[in-house]
Design an enzyme around this catalytic site. Sequence first.
Site, PDB file in Angstrom:
ATOM      1  N   GLY A  26      32.557  41.296  33.752  1.00  0.00           N
ATOM      2  CA  GLY A  26      32.144  42.677  33.989  1.00  0.00           C
ATOM      3  C   GLY A  26      31.466  42.948  35.311  1.00  0.00           C
ATOM      4  N   CYS A  76      36.471  46.091  38.347  1.00  0.00           N
ATOM      5  CA  CYS A  76      36.414  45.813  36.918  1.00  0.00           C
ATOM      6  C   CYS A  76      35.922  47.026  36.132  1.00  0.00           C
ATOM      7  CB  CYS A  76      35.459  44.641  36.754  1.00  0.00           C
ATOM      8  SG  CYS A  76      34.890  44.391  35.109  1.00  0.00           S
ATOM      9  N   GLY A  85      32.827  42.349  38.410  1.00  0.00           N
ATOM     10  CA  GLY A  85      33.765  42.522  39.529  1.00  0.00           C
ATOM     11  C   GLY A  85      33.825  43.948  40.060  1.00  0.00           C
TER      12      GLY A  85
HETATM   13  P1  5GP Z   1      34.652  40.971  43.094  1.00  0.00           P
HETATM   14  O1  5GP Z   1      34.409  39.814  44.006  1.00  0.00           O
HETATM   15  O2  5GP Z   1      35.695  41.896  43.613  1.00  0.00           O
HETATM   16  O3  5GP Z   1      33.385  41.685  42.742  1.00  0.00           O
HETATM   17  O4  5GP Z   1      35.154  40.361  41.720  1.00  0.00           O
HETATM   18  C1  5GP Z   1      36.282  39.524  41.618  1.00  0.00           C
HETATM   19  C2  5GP Z   1      36.415  39.080  40.173  1.00  0.00           C
HETATM   20  O5  5GP Z   1      36.614  40.216  39.310  1.00  0.00           O
HETATM   21  C3  5GP Z   1      37.621  38.221  39.884  1.00  0.00           C
HETATM   22  O6  5GP Z   1      37.491  36.895  40.302  1.00  0.00           O
HETATM   23  C4  5GP Z   1      37.754  38.354  38.370  1.00  0.00           C
HETATM   24  O7  5GP Z   1      36.893  37.480  37.677  1.00  0.00           O
HETATM   25  C5  5GP Z   1      37.283  39.771  38.120  1.00  0.00           C
HETATM   26  N1  5GP Z   1      38.415  40.679  37.882  1.00  0.00           N
HETATM   27  C6  5GP Z   1      39.570  40.802  38.572  1.00  0.00           C
HETATM   28  N2  5GP Z   1      40.351  41.770  38.066  1.00  0.00           N
HETATM   29  C7  5GP Z   1      39.687  42.283  37.028  1.00  0.00           C
HETATM   30  C8  5GP Z   1      39.988  43.302  36.069  1.00  0.00           C
HETATM   31  O8  5GP Z   1      41.002  43.986  36.110  1.00  0.00           O
HETATM   32  N3  5GP Z   1      39.052  43.494  35.092  1.00  0.00           N
HETATM   33  C9  5GP Z   1      37.902  42.773  35.027  1.00  0.00           C
HETATM   34  N4  5GP Z   1      37.059  43.005  34.021  1.00  0.00           N
HETATM   35  N5  5GP Z   1      37.578  41.826  35.915  1.00  0.00           N
HETATM   36  C10 5GP Z   1      38.462  41.587  36.900  1.00  0.00           C
END
Ligand code: 5GP
Length: 366
Positions: free
Chosen positions: A184, A189, A186
């Site tokens: 949660g 996300c 990301g």
């Molecule tokens: P960021 O670095 O962009 O904050 O987060 C990347 C992470 O978000 C990814 O490695 C993965 O764990 C998570 N993530 C990627 N796509 C999704 C999605 O569609 N839904 C959710 N809940 N998490 C995601």
Amino acid sequence: MTQVLPEVYLDYSDILIRPKMGINLNSRRDVNLQRVFKFRHGCVRTGLGVFNANMATVGNFDVAKKLLARGMFATLHKHYSTDEIGQFLQNANVPLDNLFITIGLKDIDADIQKLHALESKYGWTKSQNICIDAPNFYIPRALEILARVRREFPNSVIMAGNIASPDICMKMLDFADIIKCGIGSGSACLTRRQTGCGVPMVSLILECADVAHSVGGHICADGGIVDVGDICKAFCLNSDFVMAGGLFAGTDAAAGEVYERQFETTEIVNGAHVIETKQFKQYYGMSSVYANNKFAGGMQDYKTSEGRELMIPYTGAIDNVLQDITGGIASCCTYIGAASVKHMSKCATIIQVHNQLNRVFEKYSV
Ligand code: 5GP
């Protein structure tokens, strides 16, 4: 009776690292950014524990190659074919020791075949690295699959996740080397909005690192990195690895085109508003409607989308981001007197804050 735990769980924006007197480090050049990782199931790897997310947008060959060339770690997303990965392995011209091939839960037989085919056709070996990707590792099938992958690949480094509580870590570490923590957080996300589930990263890292390290396991803090300072915080909190998506998603190396959009500014010249052109790149969550349409033949009727599709500002060369990462971590080490990344958690004092940044002129940035 349902309970609400009294402790407030903290996120990166709730804390700062307090500078302090330590060993004499006169220059950021003196900091050792490389760390030797001795994994629970026998392998040893060396590098700076920063990963690109195994997402279609940033788990691509170009981003992976750039991180590997800088002595970091990299994942490849699970939607590449065997031959595409094989060609990359043969032509990448970078060290491949720190590259993780991602597999999913959905079609595990096919994914295991893919790894065997990479081995027989393209020289991938069973002592290389595998990332088992599941948005929710709490489903029983996930542990069964992890156990199976460990049986088939006893000498690989296996990273598995995602989870957001310490209770499952021990079970996973029977088979995994690295546990990917974060649900949660990301930037693309929607899980917290759609399900109400999630745990802030700082408290999660503390809880999971404690359990994992007690038996020689490692953790990777995945998601929620807004600035390089958050990577420094994760290392200071004792996370062994950090995974980031959004940080790389606007760069030239991320998958996809650069889009241009025109905006009317408030400035008026010859009676007309000045038009400004801004550049963007697409970034989407792997559970977004867009990703489901692209990779899963559409959104199934029993599911809801837990990911966003975004157009984020184009940020140019990934090399600048990578230099920010190495420079930021080295600088953090000099503030806290840590001679190496490995020592950051020992040297850091973390303080809880109400206001971590001064944003007064932020909107005037050029
Ligand atoms: P960021 O670095 O962009 O904050 O987060 C990347 C992470 O978000 C990814 O490695 C993965 O764990 C998570 N993530 C990627 N796509 C999704 C999605 O569609 N839904 C959710 N809940 N998490 C995601």
